[in-house]
Design a protein around this motif. Structure first.
Motif, PDB file in Angstrom:
ATOM      1  N   ILE A  95       0.860  -1.181   0.000  1.00  0.00           N
ATOM      2  CA  ILE A  95       0.000   0.000   0.000  1.00  0.00           C
ATOM      3  C   ILE A  95       0.896   1.231   0.000  1.00  0.00           C
ATOM      4  O   ILE A  95       2.052   1.183   0.431  1.00  0.00           O
ATOM      5  CB  ILE A  95      -0.967   0.073   1.205  1.00  0.00           C
ATOM      6  N   ILE A  96       0.356   2.345  -0.484  1.00  0.00           N
ATOM      7  CA  ILE A  96       1.028   3.645  -0.427  1.00  0.00           C
ATOM      8  C   ILE A  96       0.245   4.532   0.528  1.00  0.00           C
ATOM      9  O   ILE A  96      -0.987   4.641   0.422  1.00  0.00           O
ATOM     10  CB  ILE A  96       1.103   4.293  -1.824  1.00  0.00           C
ATOM     11  N   ILE A  97       0.936   5.149   1.460  1.00  0.00           N
ATOM     12  CA  ILE A  97       0.321   6.089   2.398  1.00  0.00           C
ATOM     13  C   ILE A  97       0.843   7.482   2.065  1.00  0.00           C
ATOM     14  O   ILE A  97       2.034   7.772   2.235  1.00  0.00           O
ATOM     15  CB  ILE A  97       0.648   5.740   3.861  1.00  0.00           C
ATOM     16  N   LYS A  98      -0.027   8.332   1.561  1.00  0.00           N
ATOM     17  CA  LYS A  98       0.363   9.686   1.187  1.00  0.00           C
ATOM     18  C   LYS A  98       0.607  10.522   2.440  1.00  0.00           C
ATOM     19  O   LYS A  98      -0.122  10.422   3.429  1.00  0.00           O
ATOM     20  CB  LYS A  98      -0.732  10.330   0.338  1.00  0.00           C
ATOM     21  N   GLY A  99       1.656  11.346   2.393  1.00  0.00           N
ATOM     22  CA  GLY A  99       1.930  12.272   3.479  1.00  0.00           C
ATOM     23  C   GLY A  99       2.208  11.596   4.804  1.00  0.00           C
ATOM     24  O   GLY A  99       1.872  12.138   5.859  1.00  0.00           O
ATOM     25  N   THR A 151      13.078  12.149  -1.038  1.00  0.00           N
ATOM     26  CA  THR A 151      13.001  13.017  -2.210  1.00  0.00           C
ATOM     27  C   THR A 151      11.883  12.473  -3.096  1.00  0.00           C
ATOM     28  O   THR A 151      11.383  11.368  -2.873  1.00  0.00           O
ATOM     29  CB  THR A 151      14.320  13.010  -3.010  1.00  0.00           C
ATOM     30  N   GLU A 152      11.507  13.217  -4.096  1.00  0.00           N
ATOM     31  CA  GLU A 152      10.515  12.712  -5.039  1.00  0.00           C
ATOM     32  C   GLU A 152      11.047  11.447  -5.711  1.00  0.00           C
ATOM     33  O   GLU A 152      12.230  11.333  -6.030  1.00  0.00           O
ATOM     34  CB  GLU A 152      10.205  13.776  -6.093  1.00  0.00           C
ATOM     35  N   SER A 153      10.165  10.489  -5.911  1.00  0.00           N
ATOM     36  CA  SER A 153      10.512   9.216  -6.532  1.00  0.00           C
ATOM     37  C   SER A 153       9.572   8.987  -7.701  1.00  0.00           C
ATOM     38  O   SER A 153       8.360   8.819  -7.507  1.00  0.00           O
ATOM     39  CB  SER A 153      10.396   8.085  -5.496  1.00  0.00           C
ATOM     40  N   ASN A 154      10.110   9.000  -8.915  1.00  0.00           N
ATOM     41  CA  ASN A 154       9.264   8.905 -10.108  1.00  0.00           C
ATOM     42  C   ASN A 154       9.957   8.065 -11.179  1.00  0.00           C
ATOM     43  O   ASN A 154      11.075   7.576 -10.981  1.00  0.00           O
ATOM     44  CB  ASN A 154       8.930  10.308 -10.636  1.00  0.00           C
ATOM     45  N   LYS A 155       9.301   7.897 -12.310  1.00  0.00           N
ATOM     46  CA  LYS A 155       9.866   7.082 -13.379  1.00  0.00           C
ATOM     47  C   LYS A 155      11.212   7.624 -13.848  1.00  0.00           C
ATOM     48  O   LYS A 155      12.119   6.862 -14.217  1.00  0.00           O
ATOM     49  CB  LYS A 155       8.898   7.015 -14.564  1.00  0.00           C
ATOM     50  N   GLU A 198       5.725  11.126  -3.655  1.00  0.00           N
ATOM     51  CA  GLU A 198       6.205  12.449  -3.263  1.00  0.00           C
ATOM     52  C   GLU A 198       7.051  12.284  -2.007  1.00  0.00           C
ATOM     53  O   GLU A 198       6.919  11.302  -1.268  1.00  0.00           O
ATOM     54  CB  GLU A 198       5.019  13.381  -2.980  1.00  0.00           C
ATOM     55  N   ALA A 199       7.933  13.252  -1.750  1.00  0.00           N
ATOM     56  CA  ALA A 199       8.715  13.207  -0.521  1.00  0.00           C
ATOM     57  C   ALA A 199       7.769  13.167   0.675  1.00  0.00           C
ATOM     58  O   ALA A 199       6.832  13.965   0.760  1.00  0.00           O
ATOM     59  CB  ALA A 199       9.629  14.429  -0.432  1.00  0.00           C
ATOM     60  N   GLY A 200       8.000  12.209   1.573  1.00  0.00           N
ATOM     61  CA  GLY A 200       7.138  12.040   2.743  1.00  0.00           C
ATOM     62  C   GLY A 200       6.126  10.924   2.609  1.00  0.00           C
ATOM     63  O   GLY A 200       5.559  10.486   3.615  1.00  0.00           O
TER      64      GLY A 200
END
Length: 281
Positions: free
Chosen positions: A20-24, A141-145, A193-195
């Motif tokens: 699962i992804i937990i935002k913030g 940090t931001e994590s993206n493609k 996103e970071a966090g």
């Protein structure tokens, strides 16, 4: 009693898809403090080591076992972290911290992680029950493609442990079974996103690309174990010591020690990186 941090729907989703992804999960001021400490604390940098991928590109990480009274220790031991992990692992046994690692993927040079299950490594440490192990990755940090974010195969934890062999200096899962899984299940780019936090079952197949972007990709990954899950080839005792939980505000409000007190892993001492003979069978 720990506060319930996750909704029943989130718990069900974790068991269904293996993550699962937990935002913030961490607030911006917490992320800034964690990231700046990672950059500035010499102990973290001095205890980092490289692991080569199949192309020879290097991924840098620092790994330690006992969560202390430093800023990362406060995150690792925080009520929001342990409360979330407890809901997902369930059971009556206490939550123990196995290890944490700071992943440092620098721009242009940060290497890939091959397809693997965390339990593909921890099987060599002879943990008995993969359902009682879990990993929580918090993006610093931001994590993206573009900078090589984690890719996961949704539901692949239900395959059980796959055979693993060496892929560069890493452990890689049986590529035929990985390809079968990719034909059968959904590939997901877990952009964060970071966090944000990404929580993974120990048998979930995942990988990441090399960081060929102009921006770093840093994260902390904390791995937890239920005390009821023994390991018969693990020299550190942290995996069976219940976490001393601290309030969430400790991250920002409590005085923090240096990471120089942490019991960092030396690369040559990691059982998962030693050949046993069956990897090439």
């Amino acid at each position: 009693m720990l506060t319930q941090k996750l909704t029943p729907a989130q718990v069900e989703l974790y068991h269904q898809q293996g993550y699962i992804i937990i935002k913030g999960f961490c607030k911006p001021d917490e992320v800034n403090k964690l990231y700046n400490t990672a950059l500035e604390d010499n102990a973290m940098l001095n205890n980092a080591f490289d692991l080569d991928d199949l192309t020879g590109k290097k991924t840098k990480l620092s790994l330690w076992f006992t969560p202390g009274n430093d800023i990362f220790g406060y995150l690792i031991r925080s009520e929001k972290m342990i409360g979330s992990v407890k809901q997902l692992l369930g059971g009556e046994a206490p939550i123990c911290h196995y290890h944490s690692k700071l992943m440092q993927k620098e721009p242009k040079v940060g290497g890939a992680w091959e397809w693997h299950q965390d339990y593909g490594y921890w099987y060599k440490n002879q943990f008995m029950f993969p359902d009682e192990l879990i990993s929580v990755m918090v993006a610093l940090t931001e994590s993206n493609k573009q900078n090589g974010c984690l890719q996961v195969i949704k539901g692949s934890h239900k395959l059980g442990r796959l055979n693993h062999g060496f892929a560069g200096e890493q452990m890689g899962a049986d590529i035929q079974m990985v390809n079968n899984a990719l034909k059968t299940m959904e590939l997901v780019y877990a952009e964060l996103e970071a966090g944000d936090a990404l929580i993974l079952h120990s048998n979930l197949l995942h990988r990441s690309e090399a960081n060929l972007s102009d921006h770093p990709r840093w994260s902390i990954i904390s791995c937890y174990n239920l005390q009821s899950n023994p390991a018969y080839n693990e020299t550190s005792a942290s995996y069976k010591v219940p976490v001393d939980i601290v309030p969430d505000n400790a991250i920002m409000d409590w005085d923090a020690d240096s990471l120089s007190n942490a019991d960092f892993l030396k690369k040559e001492n990691d059982p998962a990186l030693k050949k046993t003979g069956w990897e090439s069978a």
